[in-house]
Design a protein around this motif. Structure first.
Motif, PDB file in Angstrom:
ATOM      1  N   ARG A 176       0.820  -1.208   0.000  1.00 27.86           N
ATOM      2  CA  ARG A 176       0.000   0.000   0.000  1.00 27.86           C
ATOM      3  C   ARG A 176       0.857   1.263   0.000  1.00 27.86           C
ATOM      4  NH1 ARG A 176      -1.321   2.584   4.133  1.00 27.86           N
ATOM      5  NH2 ARG A 176      -1.236   0.859   5.576  1.00 27.86           N
ATOM      6  N   VAL A 177       1.915   1.277   0.804  1.00 25.73           N
ATOM      7  CA  VAL A 177       2.808   2.432   0.863  1.00 25.73           C
ATOM      8  C   VAL A 177       3.480   2.656  -0.491  1.00 25.73           C
ATOM      9  CG1 VAL A 177       4.963   3.298   1.876  1.00 25.73           C
ATOM     10  CG2 VAL A 177       3.193   2.345   3.337  1.00 25.73           C
ATOM     11  N   GLU A 178       4.021   1.589  -1.082  1.00 25.74           N
ATOM     12  CA  GLU A 178       4.685   1.703  -2.385  1.00 25.74           C
ATOM     13  C   GLU A 178       3.692   2.166  -3.463  1.00 25.74           C
ATOM     14  OE1 GLU A 178       7.852   1.282  -3.608  1.00 25.74           O
ATOM     15  OE2 GLU A 178       8.521   1.178  -1.528  1.00 25.74           O
ATOM     16  N   PHE A 179       2.509   1.566  -3.454  1.00 24.07           N
ATOM     17  CA  PHE A 179       1.489   1.907  -4.445  1.00 24.07           C
ATOM     18  C   PHE A 179       1.087   3.378  -4.334  1.00 24.07           C
ATOM     19  CE2 PHE A 179      -2.953   2.102  -5.907  1.00 24.07           C
ATOM     20  CZ  PHE A 179      -2.792   1.606  -7.204  1.00 24.07           C
ATOM     21  N   THR A 180       0.876   3.839  -3.111  1.00 20.29           N
ATOM     22  CA  THR A 180       0.494   5.240  -2.889  1.00 20.29           C
ATOM     23  C   THR A 180       1.608   6.184  -3.329  1.00 20.29           C
ATOM     24  OG1 THR A 180      -0.853   4.554  -1.002  1.00 20.29           O
ATOM     25  CG2 THR A 180      -0.302   6.892  -1.142  1.00 20.29           C
ATOM     26  N   GLN A 181       2.848   5.846  -3.033  1.00 18.41           N
ATOM     27  CA  GLN A 181       3.966   6.701  -3.435  1.00 18.41           C
ATOM     28  C   GLN A 181       4.104   6.769  -4.951  1.00 18.41           C
ATOM     29  OE1 GLN A 181       7.326   5.059  -1.363  1.00 18.41           O
ATOM     30  NE2 GLN A 181       6.944   6.261   0.494  1.00 18.41           N
ATOM     31  N   ARG A 182       3.909   5.653  -5.610  1.00 19.29           N
ATOM     32  CA  ARG A 182       4.052   5.644  -7.076  1.00 19.29           C
ATOM     33  C   ARG A 182       2.893   6.346  -7.761  1.00 19.29           C
ATOM     34  NH1 ARG A 182       7.441   0.525  -8.935  1.00 19.29           N
ATOM     35  NH2 ARG A 182       8.794   0.442  -7.123  1.00 19.29           N
ATOM     36  N   GLN A 183       1.710   6.308  -7.161  1.00 19.10           N
ATOM     37  CA  GLN A 183       0.566   7.026  -7.739  1.00 19.10           C
ATOM     38  C   GLN A 183       0.775   8.529  -7.670  1.00 19.10           C
ATOM     39  OE1 GLN A 183      -2.958   5.594  -5.725  1.00 19.10           O
ATOM     40  NE2 GLN A 183      -3.700   4.806  -7.680  1.00 19.10           N
ATOM     41  N   SER A 184       1.460   9.004  -6.632  1.00 19.10           N
ATOM     42  CA  SER A 184       1.644  10.448  -6.469  1.00 19.10           C
ATOM     43  C   SER A 184       2.778  10.984  -7.338  1.00 19.10           C
ATOM     44  CB  SER A 184       1.900  10.779  -4.997  1.00 19.10           C
ATOM     45  OG  SER A 184       3.116  10.204  -4.573  1.00 19.10           O
ATOM     46  N   GLN A 185       3.505  10.124  -8.006  1.00 17.61           N
ATOM     47  CA  GLN A 185       4.626  10.577  -8.843  1.00 17.61           C
ATOM     48  C   GLN A 185       4.176  10.973 -10.217  1.00 17.61           C
ATOM     49  OE1 GLN A 185       7.492   7.399  -8.721  1.00 17.61           O
ATOM     50  NE2 GLN A 185       8.142   7.913  -6.667  1.00 17.61           N
TER      51      GLN A 185
END
Length: 185
Positions: A176-185
């Protein structure tokens, strides 16, 4: 059964998941910091990996248990009752690892940093880089942020169990953390 003194160091989930070098490297780094900060050989101290009893929910996190191997304890660990002493010990270990010449010698670790504190079975899993990165994260809250300083930057909370907990597995939390970070990029 041994009645002695101990200090529990809970480990954040992001440190303990996905890095086979994290726990053995942190075990040896803590012993390194104890020796650097409090002097003498920490041969009478052990650092065991335990399940953190303060973790709520069914997904228990690992923790490091610093314990005195002398019955009744020697009082050595009593110094760690103060958050400032824990900071100083961890900062000392981090600084030693940051400055160790083995980083330019193509080694995981060496006799100048972590290997004197590693058990024979741990040597292949002890990494100066892993320990340095995880100590930085413990001290500053970021693995890639600014270097820690000698001044303690921690805020002391009323209770270690007052942090919010998720019932997600560690893998699901990390995803979830990785997914959220990549979505915000």
């Amino acid at each position: 059964t041994l009645v002695t003194q101990g200090v529990l160091m809970p480990l954040p989930w992001h440190i303990t998941s996905g890095d086979d070098f994290a726990i053995p490297s942190l075990q040896t780094a803590v012993l390194r910091g104890l020796r650097d900060e409090f002097g003498g050989s920490p041969d009478h101290l052990g650092v065991a990996v335990v399940t953190d009893p303060t973790t709520p929910g069914e997904h228990k996190l690992p923790a490091l248990l610093l314990h005195d191997q002398v019955p009744g304890g020697t009082g050595y660990l009593a110094k760690l009752a103060e958050p400032r002493a824990v900071w100083t010990m961890l900062f000392s270990a981090w600084r030693t690892l940051r400055d160790c010449p083995c980083q330019n010698e193509g080694r995981l670790a060496c006799h100048r940093c972590l290997l004197p504190f590693a058990a024979d079975w741990q040597v292949a899993r002890v990494s100066r880089t892993s320990a340095e990165r995880h100590l930085r994260h413990i001290l500053t809250g970021s693995a890639t942020g600014p270097d820690p300083t000698e001044e303690m930057a921690w805020q002391i909370a009323a209770s270690a169990t007052s942090t919010p907990h998720s019932d997600e597995s560690l893998l699901a939390q990390r995803f979830r953390v990785e997914f959220t970070q990549r979505q915000s990029q």
